[in-house]
Write a protein that holds these residues in place. Structure first.
Motif, PDB file in Angstrom:
ATOM      1  N   ASP A  14      46.063  57.271  37.011  1.00 59.12           N
ATOM      2  CA  ASP A  14      44.732  57.874  36.919  1.00 59.12           C
ATOM      3  C   ASP A  14      43.653  56.920  36.411  1.00 59.12           C
ATOM      4  N   GLU A  15      44.027  55.866  35.703  1.00 56.73           N
ATOM      5  CA  GLU A  15      43.035  54.955  35.144  1.00 56.73           C
ATOM      6  C   GLU A  15      42.350  54.167  36.260  1.00 56.73           C
ATOM      7  N   LEU A  16      41.129  53.699  36.006  1.00 57.38           N
ATOM      8  CA  LEU A  16      40.363  52.964  37.012  1.00 57.38           C
ATOM      9  C   LEU A  16      40.953  51.589  37.288  1.00 57.38           C
ATOM     10  N   TRP A  17      41.384  50.890  36.250  1.00 55.72           N
ATOM     11  CA  TRP A  17      41.840  49.510  36.391  1.00 55.72           C
ATOM     12  C   TRP A  17      43.360  49.422  36.405  1.00 55.72           C
ATOM     13  N   THR A  18      43.895  48.636  37.339  1.00 59.45           N
ATOM     14  CA  THR A  18      45.293  48.240  37.331  1.00 59.45           C
ATOM     15  C   THR A  18      45.290  46.732  37.150  1.00 59.45           C
ATOM     16  N   VAL A  19      45.891  46.273  36.051  1.00 59.50           N
ATOM     17  CA  VAL A  19      45.874  44.851  35.696  1.00 59.50           C
ATOM     18  C   VAL A  19      47.276  44.290  35.845  1.00 59.50           C
ATOM     19  N   LEU A  20      47.363  43.255  36.641  1.00 59.23           N
ATOM     20  CA  LEU A  20      48.623  42.632  37.007  1.00 59.23           C
ATOM     21  C   LEU A  20      48.611  41.191  36.500  1.00 59.23           C
ATOM     22  N   THR A  21      49.618  40.794  35.749  1.00 55.73           N
ATOM     23  CA  THR A  21      49.762  39.415  35.295  1.00 55.73           C
ATOM     24  C   THR A  21      51.017  38.873  35.964  1.00 55.73           C
ATOM     25  N   PHE A  22      50.873  37.741  36.662  1.00 56.94           N
ATOM     26  CA  PHE A  22      52.007  37.242  37.445  1.00 56.94           C
ATOM     27  C   PHE A  22      51.915  35.738  37.701  1.00 56.94           C
ATOM     28  N   LEU A  86      56.526  35.967  40.265  1.00 55.99           N
ATOM     29  CA  LEU A  86      57.210  36.563  39.125  1.00 55.99           C
ATOM     30  C   LEU A  86      56.239  37.492  38.409  1.00 55.99           C
ATOM     31  N   LEU A  87      56.609  38.760  38.301  1.00 56.78           N
ATOM     32  CA  LEU A  87      55.795  39.737  37.586  1.00 56.78           C
ATOM     33  C   LEU A  87      55.984  39.548  36.089  1.00 56.78           C
ATOM     34  N   ILE A  88      54.887  39.401  35.366  1.00 61.01           N
ATOM     35  CA  ILE A  88      54.936  39.241  33.916  1.00 61.01           C
ATOM     36  C   ILE A  88      54.562  40.544  33.229  1.00 61.01           C
ATOM     37  N   LYS A  89      53.467  41.179  33.691  1.00 60.78           N
ATOM     38  CA  LYS A  89      53.001  42.410  33.057  1.00 60.78           C
ATOM     39  C   LYS A  89      52.185  43.210  34.056  1.00 60.78           C
ATOM     40  N   LEU A  90      52.288  44.520  33.956  1.00 56.99           N
ATOM     41  CA  LEU A  90      51.535  45.418  34.828  1.00 56.99           C
ATOM     42  C   LEU A  90      51.119  46.617  33.993  1.00 56.99           C
ATOM     43  N   GLU A  91      49.806  46.903  33.951  1.00 58.39           N
ATOM     44  CA  GLU A  91      49.333  48.027  33.148  1.00 58.39           C
ATOM     45  C   GLU A  91      48.099  48.651  33.776  1.00 58.39           C
ATOM     46  N   ASN A  92      47.890  49.907  33.482  1.00 59.30           N
ATOM     47  CA  ASN A  92      46.683  50.607  33.882  1.00 59.30           C
ATOM     48  C   ASN A  92      45.778  50.719  32.663  1.00 59.30           C
ATOM     49  N   LEU A  93      44.487  50.453  32.870  1.00 61.25           N
ATOM     50  CA  LEU A  93      43.527  50.477  31.769  1.00 61.25           C
ATOM     51  C   LEU A  93      42.356  51.391  32.101  1.00 61.25           C
ATOM     52  N   SER A  94      41.755  51.939  31.061  1.00 62.55           N
ATOM     53  CA  SER A  94      40.571  52.780  31.217  1.00 62.55           C
ATOM     54  C   SER A  94      39.381  51.936  31.678  1.00 62.55           C
TER      55      SER A  94
END
Length: 126
Positions: A14-22, A86-94
């Motif tokens: 539901d959050e607007l931002w999906t932040v992917l670190t890879f 390589l996926l390091i981190k994946l998160e959804n942010l407001s």
């Protein structure tokens, strides 16, 4: 990208931002296109895409503004060169958290970009 399914699952949040670190074995242009291909194949329309990177240290930032039906998302890909994906981190942010992360990353890549009129206009929009 081996973590394509994880990206698509995160975009359903539901959050607007999906932040992917890879990590990526490709340069900025190919990396941005691979992200665009993943989301377009899943039915997302790319409304805007941009890349920021530094030559001094092999890392960068890809941003894709997306729409699927009535849902809008911003995919922010923080990448560093590596020998494979390589996926390091994946998160959804407001809205606020994502916006701050975006500005922080652009600033970290090249603070002189903030004086560029295009970047200034983008900052005012978001």
């Amino acid at each position: 990208m081996e973590f394509k399914e994880e990206i698509l699952r995160a975009l359903e949040g539901d959050e607007l931002w999906t932040v992917l670190t890879f990590k990526t074995p490709h340069g900025p242009g190919v990396t941005l296109q691979k992200l665009a291909d993943i989301v377009e194949e899943a039915g997302w329309k790319v409304l805007f895409k941009a890349n920021w990177w530094t030559a001094d240290i092999p890392y960068g930032l890809a941003r894709l503004d997306l729409k699927k039906g009535e849902k809008e998302k911003i995919l922010l890909g923080k990448w560093i060169l590596g020998d494979k994906f390589l996926l390091i981190k994946l998160e959804n942010l407001s809205l606020e958290q994502g916006r701050e992360e975006f500005f922080r990353m652009v600033d970290s890549i090249a603070s002189t970009l903030i004086h560029d009129p295009v970047i200034r206009t983008m900052r005012e929009q978001y």
